[in-house]
Design a protein around this motif. Structure first.
Motif, PDB file in Angstrom:
ATOM      1  N   THR A 270       0.865  -1.181   0.000  1.00 54.81           N
ATOM      2  CA  THR A 270       0.000   0.000   0.000  1.00 54.81           C
ATOM      3  C   THR A 270       0.902   1.231   0.000  1.00 54.81           C
ATOM      4  O   THR A 270       2.122   1.107   0.009  1.00 54.81           O
ATOM      5  CB  THR A 270      -0.930   0.035   1.239  1.00 54.81           C
ATOM      6  OG1 THR A 270      -0.164   0.319   2.408  1.00 54.81           O
ATOM      7  CG2 THR A 270      -1.691  -1.285   1.410  1.00 54.81           C
TER       8      THR A 270
ATOM      9  N   ALA B 160      -7.721 -11.307   4.820  1.00 55.17           N
ATOM     10  CA  ALA B 160      -7.727  -9.857   5.032  1.00 55.17           C
ATOM     11  C   ALA B 160      -7.576  -9.133   3.695  1.00 55.17           C
ATOM     12  O   ALA B 160      -6.766  -9.530   2.863  1.00 55.17           O
ATOM     13  CB  ALA B 160      -6.583  -9.457   5.962  1.00 55.17           C
TER      14      ALA B 160
ATOM     15  N   SER C  21      -6.674  -5.438   1.650  1.00 53.47           N
ATOM     16  CA  SER C  21      -5.494  -4.596   1.840  1.00 53.47           C
ATOM     17  C   SER C  21      -5.666  -3.593   2.980  1.00 53.47           C
ATOM     18  O   SER C  21      -4.714  -3.315   3.699  1.00 53.47           O
ATOM     19  CB  SER C  21      -5.114  -3.890   0.544  1.00 53.47           C
ATOM     20  OG  SER C  21      -6.148  -3.036   0.115  1.00 53.47           O
ATOM     21  N   LEU C  22      -6.858  -3.073   3.189  1.00 50.84           N
ATOM     22  CA  LEU C  22      -7.064  -2.126   4.287  1.00 50.84           C
ATOM     23  C   LEU C  22      -6.900  -2.806   5.644  1.00 50.84           C
ATOM     24  O   LEU C  22      -6.235  -2.287   6.536  1.00 50.84           O
ATOM     25  CB  LEU C  22      -8.445  -1.467   4.189  1.00 50.84           C
ATOM     26  CG  LEU C  22      -8.773  -0.448   5.272  1.00 50.84           C
ATOM     27  CD1 LEU C  22      -7.781   0.707   5.247  1.00 50.84           C
ATOM     28  CD2 LEU C  22     -10.195   0.066   5.097  1.00 50.84           C
ATOM     29  N   GLU C  23      -7.473  -3.997   5.796  1.00 47.56           N
ATOM     30  CA  GLU C  23      -7.320  -4.731   7.055  1.00 47.56           C
ATOM     31  C   GLU C  23      -5.863  -5.174   7.249  1.00 47.56           C
ATOM     32  O   GLU C  23      -5.329  -5.102   8.354  1.00 47.56           O
ATOM     33  CB  GLU C  23      -8.238  -5.952   7.089  1.00 47.56           C
ATOM     34  CG  GLU C  23      -8.204  -6.687   8.408  1.00 47.56           C
ATOM     35  CD  GLU C  23      -9.140  -7.874   8.469  1.00 47.56           C
ATOM     36  OE1 GLU C  23      -9.214  -8.482   9.556  1.00 47.56           O
ATOM     37  OE2 GLU C  23      -9.772  -8.221   7.460  1.00 47.56           O
TER      38      GLU C  23
ATOM     39  N   GLU D 113      -3.185  -3.668   6.079  1.00 44.21           N
ATOM     40  CA  GLU D 113      -2.420  -2.475   6.430  1.00 44.21           C
ATOM     41  C   GLU D 113      -2.629  -2.111   7.896  1.00 44.21           C
ATOM     42  O   GLU D 113      -1.679  -1.803   8.614  1.00 44.21           O
ATOM     43  CB  GLU D 113      -2.845  -1.311   5.529  1.00 44.21           C
ATOM     44  CG  GLU D 113      -2.108  -0.019   5.788  1.00 44.21           C
ATOM     45  CD  GLU D 113      -2.621   1.095   4.898  1.00 44.21           C
ATOM     46  OE1 GLU D 113      -1.966   1.353   3.871  1.00 44.21           O
ATOM     47  OE2 GLU D 113      -3.661   1.698   5.236  1.00 44.21           O
ATOM     48  N   SER D 114      -3.861  -2.188   8.349  1.00 46.56           N
ATOM     49  CA  SER D 114      -4.174  -1.877   9.749  1.00 46.56           C
ATOM     50  C   SER D 114      -3.479  -2.852  10.700  1.00 46.56           C
ATOM     51  O   SER D 114      -2.877  -2.439  11.701  1.00 46.56           O
ATOM     52  CB  SER D 114      -5.687  -1.906   9.960  1.00 46.56           C
ATOM     53  OG  SER D 114      -6.007  -1.649  11.297  1.00 46.56           O
ATOM     54  N   LEU D 115      -3.530  -4.140  10.393  1.00 44.97           N
ATOM     55  CA  LEU D 115      -2.855  -5.147  11.222  1.00 44.97           C
ATOM     56  C   LEU D 115      -1.343  -4.938  11.226  1.00 44.97           C
ATOM     57  O   LEU D 115      -0.702  -5.025  12.271  1.00 44.97           O
ATOM     58  CB  LEU D 115      -3.161  -6.560  10.713  1.00 44.97           C
ATOM     59  CG  LEU D 115      -4.428  -7.236  11.194  1.00 44.97           C
ATOM     60  CD1 LEU D 115      -4.643  -8.545  10.436  1.00 44.97           C
ATOM     61  CD2 LEU D 115      -4.378  -7.493  12.681  1.00 44.97           C
TER      62      LEU D 115
ATOM     63  N   LEU E 252       0.397  -2.143  10.632  1.00 44.47           N
ATOM     64  CA  LEU E 252       0.771  -0.940  11.378  1.00 44.47           C
ATOM     65  C   LEU E 252       0.545  -1.120  12.879  1.00 44.47           C
ATOM     66  O   LEU E 252       1.304  -0.588  13.690  1.00 44.47           O
ATOM     67  CB  LEU E 252       0.015   0.276  10.843  1.00 44.47           C
ATOM     68  CG  LEU E 252       0.439   0.721   9.442  1.00 44.47           C
ATOM     69  CD1 LEU E 252      -0.487   1.813   8.919  1.00 44.47           C
ATOM     70  CD2 LEU E 252       1.885   1.164   9.417  1.00 44.47           C
ATOM     71  N   THR E 253      -0.462  -1.894  13.246  1.00 45.54           N
ATOM     72  CA  THR E 253      -0.672  -2.222  14.656  1.00 45.54           C
ATOM     73  C   THR E 253       0.506  -3.028  15.188  1.00 45.54           C
ATOM     74  O   THR E 253       0.992  -2.786  16.299  1.00 45.54           O
ATOM     75  CB  THR E 253      -1.984  -3.000  14.853  1.00 45.54           C
ATOM     76  OG1 THR E 253      -3.074  -2.178  14.422  1.00 45.54           O
ATOM     77  CG2 THR E 253      -2.187  -3.427  16.297  1.00 45.54           C
TER      78      THR E 253
ATOM     79  N   GLN F  12       3.421  -0.647  15.677  1.00 43.41           N
ATOM     80  CA  GLN F  12       3.181   0.143  16.890  1.00 43.41           C
ATOM     81  C   GLN F  12       3.399  -0.703  18.137  1.00 43.41           C
ATOM     82  O   GLN F  12       4.025  -0.273  19.099  1.00 43.41           O
ATOM     83  CB  GLN F  12       1.746   0.704  16.875  1.00 43.41           C
ATOM     84  CG  GLN F  12       1.327   1.385  18.152  1.00 43.41           C
ATOM     85  CD  GLN F  12       2.079   2.685  18.408  1.00 43.41           C
ATOM     86  OE1 GLN F  12       2.382   3.417  17.477  1.00 43.41           O
ATOM     87  NE2 GLN F  12       2.374   2.964  19.654  1.00 43.41           N
TER      88      GLN F  12
END
Length: 164
Positions: A12, A139, A141-143, A145-147, A149-150, A153
């Protein structure tokens, strides 16, 4: 020794995730390598040694490794059977926002001050969940990406337990 098998799992504008699998017998010390962009690596199978500036660190599933842009390193694989991990390339602005200031150098390109950090069991579970979700197409691509980046973090953020 043949090169690694690399599969792109996610790409992404903020993050790229690749699954890198090294198989085969141990081969001693590898050739010098250098990442063009700073990368985070999460080993999920096996172990290897990473050599930077005369220091060797063991890479395994209990930590995240930092491969700094422009920093030469060598890998040695003392055990047969290979190893595998997820390699992340995060947008530099996003990574600067996530990473605590004491972990990174201020100048460009973004580079970490250390070779690795310990990750906790929850981060290790996120590695497995992310890999499974992306490989199996569970998943989007949005999910993904969220996973991803989580996981970043959770691994380097200020509220993470890095103590052994």
């Amino acid at each position: 020794m043949p090169g690694p098998a690399v599969s792109e799992l996610l790409k992404t504008s903020l993050i790229e995730v690749r699954d890198v699998v090294h198989s085969g017998p141990s081969a001693g010390m590898g050739e010098w390598e250098c990442a063009s962009r700073t990368q985070l690596a999460f080993v999920y199978r096996g172990t290897f040694l990473r050599h930077v500036d005369g220091e060797a660190v063991v890479a395994d599933a209990s930590q995240v490794l930092f491969f700094n842009a422009g920093e030469p390193y060598r890998i040695s694989r003392p055990h047969p059977g290979g190893d595998a991990g997820l390699v992340f390339e995060v947008d530099e602005a996003m990574l600067r926002e996530i990473a605590p200031a004491d972990l990174i150098h201020e100048d460009a390109p973004l580079r970490f001050r250390m070779q690795r950090l310990r990750i906790d069991p929850r981060a290790q579970v996120l590695v497995a969940l992310l890999r499974h979700s992306l490989r199996e197409g569970v998943a989007d691509s949005l999910e993904g990406e969220s996973l991803a980046l989580t996981l970043v973090q959770r691994s380097i953020g200020p509220r993470t337990a890095h103590a052994a």
